[in-house]
Design a protein around this motif. Structure first.
Motif, PDB file in Angstrom:
ATOM      1  N   VAL A   1       0.890  -1.103   0.046  1.00 41.77           N
ATOM      2  CA  VAL A   1      -0.026   0.114  -0.198  1.00 41.77           C
ATOM      3  C   VAL A   1       0.792   1.300   0.069  1.00 41.77           C
ATOM      4  O   VAL A   1       0.713   2.129  -0.940  1.00 41.77           O
ATOM      5  N   ILE A   2       1.708   1.439   0.802  1.00 41.76           N
ATOM      6  CA  ILE A   2       2.723   2.359   0.796  1.00 41.76           C
ATOM      7  C   ILE A   2       3.586   2.532  -0.336  1.00 41.76           C
ATOM      8  O   ILE A   2       3.477   3.841  -0.821  1.00 41.76           O
ATOM      9  N   GLN A   3       4.055   1.425  -0.988  1.00 43.05           N
ATOM     10  CA  GLN A   3       4.717   1.784  -2.285  1.00 43.05           C
ATOM     11  C   GLN A   3       3.686   2.367  -3.291  1.00 43.05           C
ATOM     12  O   GLN A   3       4.146   2.893  -4.218  1.00 43.05           O
ATOM     13  N   MET A   4       2.559   1.748  -3.450  1.00 43.85           N
ATOM     14  CA  MET A   4       1.614   2.184  -4.394  1.00 43.85           C
ATOM     15  C   MET A   4       1.396   3.543  -4.264  1.00 43.85           C
ATOM     16  O   MET A   4       1.297   4.240  -5.188  1.00 43.85           O
ATOM     17  N   ILE A   5       1.079   4.065  -3.127  1.00 41.28           N
ATOM     18  CA  ILE A   5       0.565   5.441  -2.770  1.00 41.28           C
ATOM     19  C   ILE A   5       2.050   6.367  -3.277  1.00 41.28           C
ATOM     20  O   ILE A   5       1.826   7.243  -4.114  1.00 41.28           O
ATOM     21  N   GLN A   6       3.092   5.723  -2.848  1.00 41.63           N
ATOM     22  CA  GLN A   6       4.136   6.593  -3.358  1.00 41.63           C
ATOM     23  C   GLN A   6       4.566   6.658  -4.929  1.00 41.63           C
ATOM     24  O   GLN A   6       4.995   7.556  -5.382  1.00 41.63           O
ATOM     25  N   SER A   7       3.949   5.592  -5.467  1.00 41.61           N
ATOM     26  CA  SER A   7       4.182   5.664  -6.927  1.00 41.61           C
ATOM     27  C   SER A   7       3.141   6.296  -7.705  1.00 41.61           C
ATOM     28  O   SER A   7       3.387   6.486  -9.130  1.00 41.61           O
ATOM     29  N   ILE A   8       1.995   7.099  -7.111  1.00 38.18           N
ATOM     30  CA  ILE A   8       1.054   7.611  -8.004  1.00 38.18           C
ATOM     31  C   ILE A   8       1.596   8.915  -8.403  1.00 38.18           C
ATOM     32  O   ILE A   8       2.155   9.752  -7.886  1.00 38.18           O
TER      33      ILE A   8
ATOM     34  N   VAL B   1      -4.581  10.216  -9.849  1.00 40.34           N
ATOM     35  CA  VAL B   1      -5.433   9.842  -8.649  1.00 40.34           C
ATOM     36  C   VAL B   1      -5.406   8.203  -8.365  1.00 40.34           C
ATOM     37  O   VAL B   1      -5.540   7.467  -9.561  1.00 40.34           O
ATOM     38  N   MET B   2      -5.535   7.797  -7.387  1.00 34.56           N
ATOM     39  CA  MET B   2      -6.026   6.276  -7.046  1.00 34.56           C
ATOM     40  C   MET B   2      -7.029   6.505  -6.085  1.00 34.56           C
ATOM     41  O   MET B   2      -7.120   7.252  -5.279  1.00 34.56           O
ATOM     42  N   THR B   3      -8.103   5.403  -6.173  1.00 39.47           N
ATOM     43  CA  THR B   3      -9.189   5.675  -4.988  1.00 39.47           C
ATOM     44  C   THR B   3      -8.608   4.624  -3.883  1.00 39.47           C
ATOM     45  O   THR B   3      -7.594   3.746  -4.262  1.00 39.47           O
ATOM     46  N   TYR B   4      -9.320   4.802  -2.797  1.00 41.70           N
ATOM     47  CA  TYR B   4      -8.863   3.946  -1.503  1.00 41.70           C
ATOM     48  C   TYR B   4      -9.202   2.412  -1.911  1.00 41.70           C
ATOM     49  O   TYR B   4      -8.271   1.559  -1.592  1.00 41.70           O
ATOM     50  N   GLY B   5     -10.296   2.109  -2.599  1.00 48.20           N
ATOM     51  CA  GLY B   5     -10.628   0.772  -2.925  1.00 48.20           C
ATOM     52  C   GLY B   5      -9.621   0.258  -4.003  1.00 48.20           C
ATOM     53  O   GLY B   5      -9.120  -1.116  -3.848  1.00 48.20           O
ATOM     54  N   GLY B   6      -9.166   1.015  -4.865  1.00 47.45           N
ATOM     55  CA  GLY B   6      -8.320   0.599  -6.160  1.00 47.45           C
ATOM     56  C   GLY B   6      -6.853   0.318  -5.593  1.00 47.45           C
ATOM     57  O   GLY B   6      -6.305  -0.641  -5.881  1.00 47.45           O
ATOM     58  N   ILE B   7      -6.490   1.016  -4.410  1.00 46.91           N
ATOM     59  CA  ILE B   7      -5.257   0.811  -3.981  1.00 46.91           C
ATOM     60  C   ILE B   7      -5.202  -0.798  -3.284  1.00 46.91           C
ATOM     61  O   ILE B   7      -4.529  -1.611  -3.336  1.00 46.91           O
ATOM     62  N   ALA B   8      -6.411  -0.927  -2.501  1.00 46.23           N
ATOM     63  CA  ALA B   8      -6.487  -1.924  -1.752  1.00 46.23           C
ATOM     64  C   ALA B   8      -6.788  -3.268  -2.443  1.00 46.23           C
ATOM     65  O   ALA B   8      -5.878  -4.256  -2.202  1.00 46.23           O
TER      66      ALA B   8
ATOM     67  N   ASN C   1      -5.956  -6.925  -1.367  1.00 46.01           N
ATOM     68  CA  ASN C   1      -7.172  -6.934  -0.418  1.00 46.01           C
ATOM     69  C   ASN C   1      -8.309  -6.240  -0.889  1.00 46.01           C
ATOM     70  O   ASN C   1      -8.345  -4.950  -0.460  1.00 46.01           O
ATOM     71  N   PRO C   2      -9.148  -6.711  -1.829  1.00 46.86           N
ATOM     72  CA  PRO C   2     -10.169  -5.886  -2.320  1.00 46.86           C
ATOM     73  C   PRO C   2     -11.243  -5.423  -1.525  1.00 46.86           C
ATOM     74  O   PRO C   2     -11.966  -4.434  -1.948  1.00 46.86           O
ATOM     75  N   LYS C   3     -11.328  -5.823  -0.125  1.00 45.86           N
ATOM     76  CA  LYS C   3     -11.963  -5.168   0.694  1.00 45.86           C
ATOM     77  C   LYS C   3     -11.387  -4.431   1.850  1.00 45.86           C
ATOM     78  O   LYS C   3     -11.913  -4.042   2.760  1.00 45.86           O
ATOM     79  N   GLY C   4     -10.140  -3.886   1.447  1.00 41.61           N
ATOM     80  CA  GLY C   4      -9.333  -3.140   2.359  1.00 41.61           C
ATOM     81  C   GLY C   4      -9.362  -1.605   2.284  1.00 41.61           C
ATOM     82  O   GLY C   4      -8.468  -0.830   2.610  1.00 41.61           O
ATOM     83  N   ALA C   5     -10.278  -1.063   1.681  1.00 41.97           N
ATOM     84  CA  ALA C   5     -10.403   0.329   1.455  1.00 41.97           C
ATOM     85  C   ALA C   5     -10.403   1.236   2.931  1.00 41.97           C
ATOM     86  O   ALA C   5      -9.530   2.182   2.967  1.00 41.97           O
ATOM     87  N   ARG C   6     -11.075   0.455   3.822  1.00 44.55           N
ATOM     88  CA  ARG C   6     -10.783   1.450   4.988  1.00 44.55           C
ATOM     89  C   ARG C   6      -9.331   1.196   5.684  1.00 44.55           C
ATOM     90  O   ARG C   6      -8.971   2.065   6.282  1.00 44.55           O
TER      91      ARG C   6
ATOM     92  N   TYR D   1      -8.340  10.733 -15.092  1.00 44.36           N
ATOM     93  CA  TYR D   1      -7.357  10.858 -14.201  1.00 44.36           C
ATOM     94  C   TYR D   1      -6.608   9.599 -13.154  1.00 44.36           C
ATOM     95  O   TYR D   1      -5.779   9.767 -12.528  1.00 44.36           O
ATOM     96  N   GLN D   2      -7.558   8.446 -13.247  1.00 45.55           N
ATOM     97  CA  GLN D   2      -7.191   7.437 -12.366  1.00 45.55           C
ATOM     98  C   GLN D   2      -6.111   6.749 -12.881  1.00 45.55           C
ATOM     99  O   GLN D   2      -5.752   6.255 -13.921  1.00 45.55           O
ATOM    100  N   TRP D   3      -4.900   6.671 -11.732  1.00 44.17           N
ATOM    101  CA  TRP D   3      -3.758   5.735 -12.270  1.00 44.17           C
ATOM    102  C   TRP D   3      -3.988   4.240 -11.741  1.00 44.17           C
ATOM    103  O   TRP D   3      -4.450   3.908 -10.797  1.00 44.17           O
ATOM    104  N   VAL D   4      -3.713   3.447 -12.880  1.00 48.22           N
ATOM    105  CA  VAL D   4      -3.651   2.057 -12.473  1.00 48.22           C
ATOM    106  C   VAL D   4      -2.434   1.540 -12.866  1.00 48.22           C
ATOM    107  O   VAL D   4      -1.667   1.624 -13.951  1.00 48.22           O
ATOM    108  N   PRO D   5      -1.888   0.955 -11.572  1.00 53.10           N
ATOM    109  CA  PRO D   5      -0.331   0.317 -11.548  1.00 53.10           C
ATOM    110  C   PRO D   5      -0.445  -0.767 -12.474  1.00 53.10           C
ATOM    111  O   PRO D   5      -1.247  -1.477 -12.679  1.00 53.10           O
TER     112      PRO D   5
END
Length: 102
Positions: A8-15, A20-27, A32-37, A93-97
């Motif tokens: 998660v940290i690496q993904m956010i750092q890579s945006i 942008v990315m969504t919380y759910g997209g990162i999860a 963890n598809p259900k890990g948005a929170r 605008y959504q970034w997809v890794p």
């Protein structure tokens, strides 16, 4: 730190700026598809320590989840445009890794 948190940290750092990315997209991308929170909690608790570009993470409706306009201002400086309903066009605008993201 567990593997999911590291991803998660690496993904956010890579945006990239202007994306942008969504919380759910990162999860989901982190495994963890259900890990948005959990992404929200990690972003809140670790942004300063890991210098995360927190402003590039928005909700699934393309909106800013936080109150105030600092996040929107930061995104607009990077070239992200909000519509008349204060939404970001996720198709634009959504970034997809990449599939091989590490």
């Amino acid at each position: 730190m567990d593997v999911y948190t590291k991803r998660v940290i690496q993904m956010i750092q890579s945006i990239p700026p202007g994306r942008v990315m969504t919380y759910g997209g990162i999860a989901k991308a982190a495994g963890n598809p259900k890990g948005a929170r959990q992404v929200s909690w990690l972003l809140h608790s670790m942004s300063q320590k890991y210098h995360l570009p927190w402003h590039r993470v928005i909700n699934a409706q393309g909106r800013i989840s936080l109150t105030g306009s600092e996040q929107q201002e930061m995104l607009e400086v990077e070239g992200v445009i909000f519509d008349e309903n204060d939404r970001v066009d996720l198709h634009k605008y959504q970034w997809v890794p990449p599939d091989n993201f590490e």
